[in-house]
Design a protein around this motif. Structure first.
Motif, PDB file in Angstrom:
ATOM      1  N   GLN A 112       4.034 -11.525 -19.179  1.00 41.25           N
ATOM      2  CA  GLN A 112       4.146 -12.548 -18.128  1.00 41.25           C
ATOM      3  C   GLN A 112       5.384 -13.455 -18.607  1.00 41.25           C
ATOM      4  O   GLN A 112       5.292 -14.134 -19.944  1.00 41.25           O
ATOM      5  N   ASN A 113       6.396 -13.548 -17.807  1.00 36.74           N
ATOM      6  CA  ASN A 113       7.676 -14.502 -18.113  1.00 36.74           C
ATOM      7  C   ASN A 113       7.528 -15.386 -17.091  1.00 36.74           C
ATOM      8  O   ASN A 113       7.566 -15.435 -15.765  1.00 36.74           O
ATOM      9  N   PHE A 114       7.275 -16.796 -17.472  1.00 35.89           N
ATOM     10  CA  PHE A 114       6.936 -17.726 -16.856  1.00 35.89           C
ATOM     11  C   PHE A 114       8.219 -18.373 -16.509  1.00 35.89           C
ATOM     12  O   PHE A 114       8.714 -19.339 -17.466  1.00 35.89           O
ATOM     13  N   HIS A 115       8.852 -18.776 -15.407  1.00 30.87           N
ATOM     14  CA  HIS A 115      10.061 -19.362 -15.177  1.00 30.87           C
ATOM     15  C   HIS A 115       9.765 -20.690 -14.623  1.00 30.87           C
ATOM     16  O   HIS A 115       9.213 -20.840 -13.441  1.00 30.87           O
ATOM     17  N   VAL A 116      10.159 -21.901 -15.327  1.00 31.31           N
ATOM     18  CA  VAL A 116       9.697 -23.062 -14.869  1.00 31.31           C
ATOM     19  C   VAL A 116      10.883 -24.145 -15.114  1.00 31.31           C
ATOM     20  O   VAL A 116      11.700 -24.052 -16.117  1.00 31.31           O
ATOM     21  N   GLY A 117      11.083 -24.864 -14.190  1.00 33.36           N
ATOM     22  CA  GLY A 117      12.108 -25.942 -14.299  1.00 33.36           C
ATOM     23  C   GLY A 117      11.763 -27.095 -13.106  1.00 33.36           C
ATOM     24  O   GLY A 117      10.808 -26.522 -12.141  1.00 33.36           O
ATOM     25  N   ALA A 118      12.606 -27.942 -12.921  1.00 24.74           N
ATOM     26  CA  ALA A 118      12.349 -28.976 -11.806  1.00 24.74           C
ATOM     27  C   ALA A 118      12.893 -28.245 -10.414  1.00 24.74           C
ATOM     28  O   ALA A 118      12.404 -28.988  -9.523  1.00 24.74           O
ATOM     29  N   SER A 119      13.793 -27.673 -10.505  1.00 23.81           N
ATOM     30  CA  SER A 119      14.137 -27.032  -9.250  1.00 23.81           C
ATOM     31  C   SER A 119      13.703 -25.331  -8.891  1.00 23.81           C
ATOM     32  O   SER A 119      13.866 -24.434  -9.849  1.00 23.81           O
ATOM     33  N   LYS A 162       5.641 -15.651 -22.002  1.00 24.59           N
ATOM     34  CA  LYS A 162       6.916 -16.449 -22.350  1.00 24.59           C
ATOM     35  C   LYS A 162       7.597 -17.393 -21.485  1.00 24.59           C
ATOM     36  O   LYS A 162       7.755 -16.807 -20.223  1.00 24.59           O
ATOM     37  N   ARG A 163       7.654 -18.735 -22.037  1.00 24.85           N
ATOM     38  CA  ARG A 163       8.020 -19.616 -20.881  1.00 24.85           C
ATOM     39  C   ARG A 163       9.782 -19.443 -20.986  1.00 24.85           C
ATOM     40  O   ARG A 163      10.328 -19.308 -22.084  1.00 24.85           O
ATOM     41  N   VAL A 164      10.143 -19.363 -19.976  1.00 24.93           N
ATOM     42  CA  VAL A 164      11.621 -19.407 -19.662  1.00 24.93           C
ATOM     43  C   VAL A 164      12.268 -20.745 -18.866  1.00 24.93           C
ATOM     44  O   VAL A 164      11.782 -20.891 -17.495  1.00 24.93           O
ATOM     45  N   PHE A 165      12.648 -21.597 -19.661  1.00 22.08           N
ATOM     46  CA  PHE A 165      12.901 -23.008 -19.035  1.00 22.08           C
ATOM     47  C   PHE A 165      14.283 -22.912 -18.159  1.00 22.08           C
ATOM     48  O   PHE A 165      15.425 -22.229 -18.835  1.00 22.08           O
ATOM     49  N   HIS A 166      14.419 -23.614 -16.952  1.00 22.51           N
ATOM     50  CA  HIS A 166      15.552 -23.763 -16.223  1.00 22.51           C
ATOM     51  C   HIS A 166      15.968 -25.168 -16.214  1.00 22.51           C
ATOM     52  O   HIS A 166      15.466 -25.936 -15.490  1.00 22.51           O
ATOM     53  N   GLY A 167      16.776 -25.652 -17.081  1.00 22.24           N
ATOM     54  CA  GLY A 167      17.089 -27.185 -17.195  1.00 22.24           C
ATOM     55  C   GLY A 167      16.207 -27.498 -18.489  1.00 22.24           C
ATOM     56  O   GLY A 167      15.440 -26.893 -18.984  1.00 22.24           O
ATOM     57  N   ASN A 168      15.848 -28.883 -18.132  1.00 20.84           N
ATOM     58  CA  ASN A 168      14.918 -29.523 -19.393  1.00 20.84           C
ATOM     59  C   ASN A 168      13.509 -29.107 -19.086  1.00 20.84           C
ATOM     60  O   ASN A 168      13.300 -29.068 -17.828  1.00 20.84           O
ATOM     61  N   PRO A 169      12.872 -28.986 -19.955  1.00 25.78           N
ATOM     62  CA  PRO A 169      11.345 -28.841 -20.017  1.00 25.78           C
ATOM     63  C   PRO A 169      10.560 -29.832 -18.925  1.00 25.78           C
ATOM     64  O   PRO A 169      11.102 -31.137 -18.922  1.00 25.78           O
ATOM     65  N   VAL A 170       9.878 -29.403 -17.855  1.00 26.23           N
ATOM     66  CA  VAL A 170       9.258 -30.364 -16.934  1.00 26.23           C
ATOM     67  C   VAL A 170       7.859 -30.787 -17.509  1.00 26.23           C
ATOM     68  O   VAL A 170       7.265 -29.950 -18.066  1.00 26.23           O
ATOM     69  N   GLY A 172      -0.933  -2.349 -16.457  1.00 30.14           N
ATOM     70  CA  GLY A 172       0.124  -2.992 -16.486  1.00 30.14           C
ATOM     71  C   GLY A 172       1.213  -2.887 -18.006  1.00 30.14           C
ATOM     72  O   GLY A 172       2.187  -3.339 -17.826  1.00 30.14           O
ATOM     73  N   SER A 173       0.427  -2.012 -18.764  1.00 28.65           N
ATOM     74  CA  SER A 173       0.916  -2.065 -20.187  1.00 28.65           C
ATOM     75  C   SER A 173       2.433  -1.489 -19.854  1.00 28.65           C
ATOM     76  O   SER A 173       2.978  -0.764 -19.319  1.00 28.65           O
ATOM     77  N   GLY A 174       3.420  -2.050 -20.749  1.00 33.61           N
ATOM     78  CA  GLY A 174       4.883  -1.865 -20.733  1.00 33.61           C
ATOM     79  C   GLY A 174       5.488  -2.425 -19.511  1.00 33.61           C
ATOM     80  O   GLY A 174       6.903  -2.418 -19.684  1.00 33.61           O
ATOM     81  N   GLY A 175       4.826  -3.090 -18.820  1.00 41.98           N
ATOM     82  CA  GLY A 175       5.706  -3.901 -17.751  1.00 41.98           C
ATOM     83  C   GLY A 175       5.554  -5.384 -17.904  1.00 41.98           C
ATOM     84  O   GLY A 175       5.023  -5.816 -18.879  1.00 41.98           O
ATOM     85  N   CYS A 176       6.273  -6.114 -16.973  1.00 44.34           N
ATOM     86  CA  CYS A 176       6.043  -7.496 -17.019  1.00 44.34           C
ATOM     87  C   CYS A 176       6.113  -8.212 -15.554  1.00 44.34           C
ATOM     88  O   CYS A 176       6.542  -7.493 -14.832  1.00 44.34           O
ATOM     89  N   ILE A 177       5.387  -9.290 -15.477  1.00 43.49           N
ATOM     90  CA  ILE A 177       5.491 -10.088 -14.254  1.00 43.49           C
ATOM     91  C   ILE A 177       6.167 -11.408 -14.427  1.00 43.49           C
ATOM     92  O   ILE A 177       5.926 -12.217 -15.291  1.00 43.49           O
ATOM     93  N   ALA A 178       7.161 -11.563 -13.525  1.00 37.98           N
ATOM     94  CA  ALA A 178       7.797 -12.947 -13.482  1.00 37.98           C
ATOM     95  C   ALA A 178       7.172 -13.868 -12.593  1.00 37.98           C
ATOM     96  O   ALA A 178       7.105 -13.520 -11.276  1.00 37.98           O
ATOM     97  N   ILE A 179       6.965 -15.163 -13.247  1.00 33.99           N
ATOM     98  CA  ILE A 179       5.879 -15.991 -12.277  1.00 33.99           C
ATOM     99  C   ILE A 179       6.729 -17.386 -12.060  1.00 33.99           C
ATOM    100  O   ILE A 179       7.272 -17.593 -13.148  1.00 33.99           O
ATOM    101  N   VAL A 180       6.667 -17.985 -11.155  1.00 31.88           N
ATOM    102  CA  VAL A 180       7.808 -18.965 -10.979  1.00 31.88           C
ATOM    103  C   VAL A 180       6.750 -20.332 -10.690  1.00 31.88           C
ATOM    104  O   VAL A 180       5.721 -20.275 -10.533  1.00 31.88           O
TER     105      VAL A 180
END
Length: 367
Positions: free
Chosen positions: A255-262, A221-229, A186-194
C-alpha cells in the motif's frame, strides 16, 4: 499551474480504442514515460511558463509531473492575472471575483490555475455507523462492535469498542463471496491510497492483531506531497479505514499512502505511482475550480496507463457538498470525481449481515 493535456484529441481516441475489443490497442496500456512523452507538457512548456512567472516577480518553488508551483503576493496575482481578489464574511474566506487571464501564447498549454481562493475543500467520506442492538457480553464478542455501512471502496470499519458484534475481514469475504488465498491475495501488486491526514501505525497493528492473525502484515509506504500533515479526524479515520479494508481484501498487496495538504497533489502522486489500483474516498466541496483542466486530466492519464481508479460516492444519498463548509446540501448534486467516465464509482449500498450462532456472517450480497 496545472498544464493542459497535449494532443488531447489523440488521447481521447486512444482511450476509446483501449476499451474496444475490436481494436489492436485493446487493453494495450501505455507506460507512464510514454504517456508523458505523447500527452504531457514539454520541458519547453515548463520553462516558458516558469520564465514568465519569474518575470512577473513570482517565486517558482517546484515543477513536477504535470504542474508547476509558485508563490507571490496578492498584488502580484491581481496584476499578472488581471483579476481582483476579495475577502468575504469574517475575512477568512478569499477568492478572485472574476476569471483570471493568462497570456495568449499559453492557450492550450496552461490547463488550470489554482490557489487564488480558499473556497474549495476536500471532504473525507468517512463511514457513518448504523445503530446496532447491544448484545450481552460473552467470550466471543466482548470488546467488539458492528458497523455495516458501505460508503466507499473499503468503508466497513471494525472498530474495537463496545460489546456488539464485529463485522470483520472474514465476514466481508463471506458476504461478498470473495476468496483470499495464494494467487488471489494481491501479492506482487500495490494499491495507491490518497489521504489528507497521517495515520497511527498502532491502529493498523491493532486491526491486524484483532482480525488478521496469521495473514500477511501491513506493508504501507507513506508518500508525502509537501510537508507532512498532522493527524486529525475525520481525515485520520478515513485513512485508517481505507488502509485497513484494502488490506483485508488484498492482504498480500503493498500500500502506497499518498498524503499531503492538497488532495489534488495527492491524487496526482497516486496516478503517477506504479500501482494498478488507486483508491479515493474523498469529495470536493465548495464551488468547482476547473475540474476538467485538473482532475479529469489525471483520470484520463490513469485510464491510459491501465490504472483502475475507485472513487467513493459518499453517504448522503443524492445530496452533495455544494458549500465551502462541506455541509450536505438540500438538493441533488453529483460528485464530479465519482461521475468521471474514467473511474469506477463505489457506494450506494447498505446491508445488514446475518450472523450464525458463532457470530460469523453467513450472508451474501449481489449488490
Amino acid at each position: 499551474i496545472r498544464f493542459a493535456v497535449r494532443n488531447e484529441a489523440e488521447l481521447n481516441q486512444l482511450l476509446a480504442e483501449q476499451q474496444n475489443p475490436a481494436s489492436p490497442n485493446y487493453h494495450r496500456w501505455l507506460a507512464t514515460g510514454e504517456y508523458n512523452r505523447r500527452f504531457g507538457p514539454r520541458q519547453s512548456d515548463f520553462d516558458a511558463v516558469a520564465d514568465w512567472l519569474k518575470g512577473e516577480g513570482f517565486a517558482v518553488e517546484s515543477t513536477s509531473d504535470g504542474y508547476l508551483k509558485f508563490s507571490g503576493t496578492v498584488a502580484q496575482a491581481q496584476r499578472s492575472f488581471s483579476t481582483r481578489i476579495a475577502r468575504f464574511g469574517d475575512g477568512s474566506t478569499y477568492a478572485n471575483v472574476d476569471d483570471p487571464a493568462i497570456p495568449a501564447r499559453f492557450a492550450g498549454v496552461i490547463g488550470n490555475l489554482l490557489g487564488l481562493d480558499n473556497m474549495t475543500h476536500a471532504m473525507p467520506l468517512a463511514p457513518r455507523p448504523l445503530p446496532t442492538k447491544p448484545r450481552a457480553p460473552s467470550s466471543s464478542n466482548v470488546g467488539k462492535s458492528r458497523q455495516s455501512r458501505s460508503s466507499g471502496p473499503y468503508a466497513p470499519q471494525a472498530s474495537v469498542v463496545g460489546s456488539g458484534i464485529a463485522f470483520g475481514p472474514q465476514d466481508m469475504r463471506t458476504f461478498y463471496d470473495e476468496t483470499v488465498a495464494s494467487g488471489q491475495d494481491g501479492s506482487g501488486g500495490c494499491i495507491a491510497i490518497v489521504g489528507t491526514s497521517d495515520f497511527l501505525d498502532e491502529a493498523l497493528a491493532a486491526f491486524q492483531s484483532q482480525f488478521m492473525t496469521g495473514e500477511p502484515d501491513f506493508n504501507v509506504k507513506r508518500v508525502f506531497h509537501g510537508n507532512p500533515v498532522p493527524m486529525g479526524a475525520p481525515a485520520e479515520i478515513e485513512a485508517e479505514v481505507d488502509l485497513e479494508w484494502s488490506h483485508a481484501v488484498a492482504p498480500g498487496a503493498a500500500q502506497n499512502f499518498h498524503v499531503g495538504a492538497s488532495l489534488i497533489d495527492d491524487i496526482s502522486g497516486a496516478v503517477s505511482d506504479s500501482c494498478d489500483i488507486v483508491s479515493i474516498s474523498f469529495a470536493f466541496c465548495g464551488p468547482p475550480s476547473g475540474y476538467a483542466g485538473t482532475i479529469d486530466s489525471l483520470m484520463k492519464k490513469a485510464a491510459a496507463v491501465g490504472e483502475s481508479v475507485f472513487v467513493s460516492s459518499g453517504d448522503n444519498g443524492a445530496a452533495g457538498y455544494p458549500t465551502a463548509d462541506c455541509a450536505p446540501g438540500n438538493h441533488r448534486s453529483v460528485s464530479e470525481m465519482a461521475a468521471d467516465p474514467h473511474v469506477t464509482a463505489v457506494g450506494g449500498t447498505q446491508f445488514m449481515p446475518t450472523y450464525d450462532s458463532n457470530d460469523n456472517d453467513v450472508g451474501y450480497s449481489n449488490n
